[in-house]
Design a protein around this motif. Structure first.
Motif, short mmCIF file in Angstrom:
data_model
loop_
_atom_site.label_atom_id
_atom_site.label_comp_id
_atom_site.label_asym_id
_atom_site.label_seq_id
_atom_site.Cartn_x
_atom_site.Cartn_y
_atom_site.Cartn_z
N CYS A 89 0.82 -1.19 0.00
CA CYS A 89 0.00 0.00 0.00
C CYS A 89 0.86 1.25 0.00
O CYS A 89 1.95 1.26 0.59
CB CYS A 89 -0.87 -0.04 1.27
SG CYS A 89 -1.98 1.34 1.48
N ILE A 91 0.69 5.36 1.05
CA ILE A 91 -0.09 6.22 1.93
C ILE A 91 0.44 7.65 1.85
O ILE A 91 1.45 7.98 2.46
CB ILE A 91 -0.01 5.72 3.40
CG1 ILE A 91 -0.29 4.22 3.48
CG2 ILE A 91 -0.99 6.51 4.28
CD1 ILE A 91 0.29 3.54 4.70
N LYS A 112 -3.96 4.33 0.15
CA LYS A 112 -4.69 4.59 1.39
C LYS A 112 -4.85 6.09 1.61
O LYS A 112 -3.86 6.84 1.61
CB LYS A 112 -3.94 3.98 2.57
CG LYS A 112 -4.63 4.18 3.92
CD LYS A 112 -3.77 3.66 5.07
CE LYS A 112 -3.61 2.17 5.03
NZ LYS A 112 -2.84 1.66 6.20
N TYR A 163 -5.33 8.06 4.43
CA TYR A 163 -5.23 7.86 5.88
C TYR A 163 -6.04 8.96 6.57
O TYR A 163 -5.61 10.10 6.66
CB TYR A 163 -3.75 7.93 6.25
CG TYR A 163 -3.41 7.62 7.69
CD1 TYR A 163 -4.01 6.57 8.37
CD2 TYR A 163 -2.45 8.38 8.36
CE1 TYR A 163 -3.66 6.28 9.68
CE2 TYR A 163 -2.10 8.10 9.67
CZ TYR A 163 -2.71 7.05 10.32
OH TYR A 163 -2.37 6.77 11.62
N ASP A 198 -8.64 2.65 0.32
CA ASP A 198 -8.41 2.19 1.69
C ASP A 198 -8.43 3.40 2.61
O ASP A 198 -8.05 4.50 2.22
CB ASP A 198 -7.05 1.48 1.78
CG ASP A 198 -6.84 0.81 3.13
OD1 ASP A 198 -7.15 -0.38 3.24
OD2 ASP A 198 -6.39 1.48 4.07
N ASP A 222 -7.36 3.01 6.13
CA ASP A 222 -6.68 2.52 7.33
C ASP A 222 -7.69 1.81 8.20
O ASP A 222 -8.30 0.85 7.73
CB ASP A 222 -5.93 3.62 8.11
CG ASP A 222 -4.96 2.99 9.13
OD1 ASP A 222 -5.33 2.94 10.32
OD2 ASP A 222 -3.88 2.53 8.74
#
Length: 353
Positions: A239, A241, A281, A283, A302, A304
């Protein structure tokens, strides 16, 4: 061939094309990233039930963007006993957490056995929990502080129960920017080499990028291209981020912060540049939950997880000190028009909500 056509044909883009993507209007760029996201993940938005544990804030390094380490801005040093870390992990497991995410500061007083013993104790108490621990910056610190090679630290991590590595410490790879914001921390080459060695051991990790401070757009793209090159070699990144810089309580004097549009553009470009990293992601801790949900339409897939508690970004102003209840998390994803999918730390699907 223009960049939009090139992206639609699935051809790999380089620095110039990625920079040209920033010049597109937000709608066009978002549509391109969303097409790529849907091809990979449909309407699924992934999350996990996890617990962040930050066991110490005593740090030998002084990064200008950090509000977490014990310093003039945060004069309350702490180091948790291993028993406390185990207790927190057990309580989180009882509430359904499948992962503990353990990262903290570079504490020269705690000792190597404190770091490694913590993971071993958690794993002995909870054999099935996934231990995600130690950023490349922490690994570099432990190797230097205790006269070990990187290989020796990585092998001891595995021996003591660490399952995967988080992506922290990457910040921005451009050496000039890095020298300004976190001089003395692991080098960009060192960060990449540590993850390469971890992947060579058959283990997975994540990768981050801290943006929205003093870097320029080309530094972000350069960062992504370096990650893409390593992923071509190892395939070990789960992933990517992109972390939005948090502005409070630190020494990095930033006058202009990125707009929501700039953040979404960066997310979208990450999805298009990083054609070999499966997950992007958003976040929610650093971008806010609302913008993270919008980012699901701009290439991210995504969010988290529930986190429960988080201290590092919260110290700099993020609204993450107490995590988010699972029911609310699922409800927000559904309300945004996506399918909430609970995953494990390695992106195996556990439950479709």
């Amino acid at each position: 061939m223009d960049v939009v056509e090139k992206v639609r044909k699935g051809e790999r883009i380089g620095m110039e094309e990625a920079m040209a993507l920033y010049d597109l209007d937000l709608y066009t760029l978002g549509k391109l990233a969303d097409e790529k996201r849907r091809a990979l993940h449909g309407k699924k938005s992934y999350f996990n039930i996890n617990r962040h544990i930050n066991p110490t804030n005593v740090c030998k390094d002084v990064c200008k963007f950090c509000a977490y380490s014990a310093s003039r801005k945060n004069p309350n040093p702490y180091t948790m006993p291993v028993e406390e870390v185990v207790r927190i992990a057990k309580e989180a497991w009882d509430r359904g957490a499948k992962e503990v995410h353990i990262v903290s500061a570079h504490n020269p007083e705690a000792g190597l056995e404190w770091y490694l013993g913590m993971f071993k104790a958690v794993k002995e108490a909870l054999p099935e929990i996934h231990v995600k621990a130690l950023t490349a910056a922490e690994i570099n610190f432990l190797a230097e502080e205790y006269g070990l090679t990187i290989d020796e630290v990585l092998d001891r991590m595995i021996e003591n129960g660490v399952d995967s590595m988080p992506g922290g410490g990457a910040e921005i790879f451009d050496e000039g920017v890095r020298d300004y914001i976190c001089k003395g921390k692991v080098s960009s080459q060192g960060w990449l080499e540590i993850h390469r060695k971890w992947h060579e051991r058959g283990r997975k990790s994540n990768a981050t990028m801290l943006f929205g401070h003093v870097e320029k757009r080309e530094h972000r793209v350069d960062h992504m291209l370096r990650l893409r090159a390593l992923q071509d070699e190892t395939g070990g990144f789960n992933c990517f981020i992109p972390l939005v810089y948090q502005r409070e309580n630190n020494y990095l004097k930033v006058e202009e912060f990125p707009t929501g549009q700039e953040i979404l553009k960066t997310m979208a470009i990450a999805r298009l540049v990083l054609d070999n990293i499966p997950n992007i992601k958003a976040y929610w801790v650093t971008s806010t939950i609302n913008l993270a949900l919008i980012a699901q339409e701009y290439g991210a897939n995504d969010l988290d997880g529930t986190i429960e508690r988080e201290s590092i970004n919260a110290a700099a102003g993020a609204q993450s000190a107490h995590g988010m209840p699972l029911e609310e998390f699922v409800h927000l994803i559904k309300d945004s028009g996506f399918i909430p999918v609970e995953r494990d730390s390695l992106y195996n699907e556990l439950k479709v909500w």
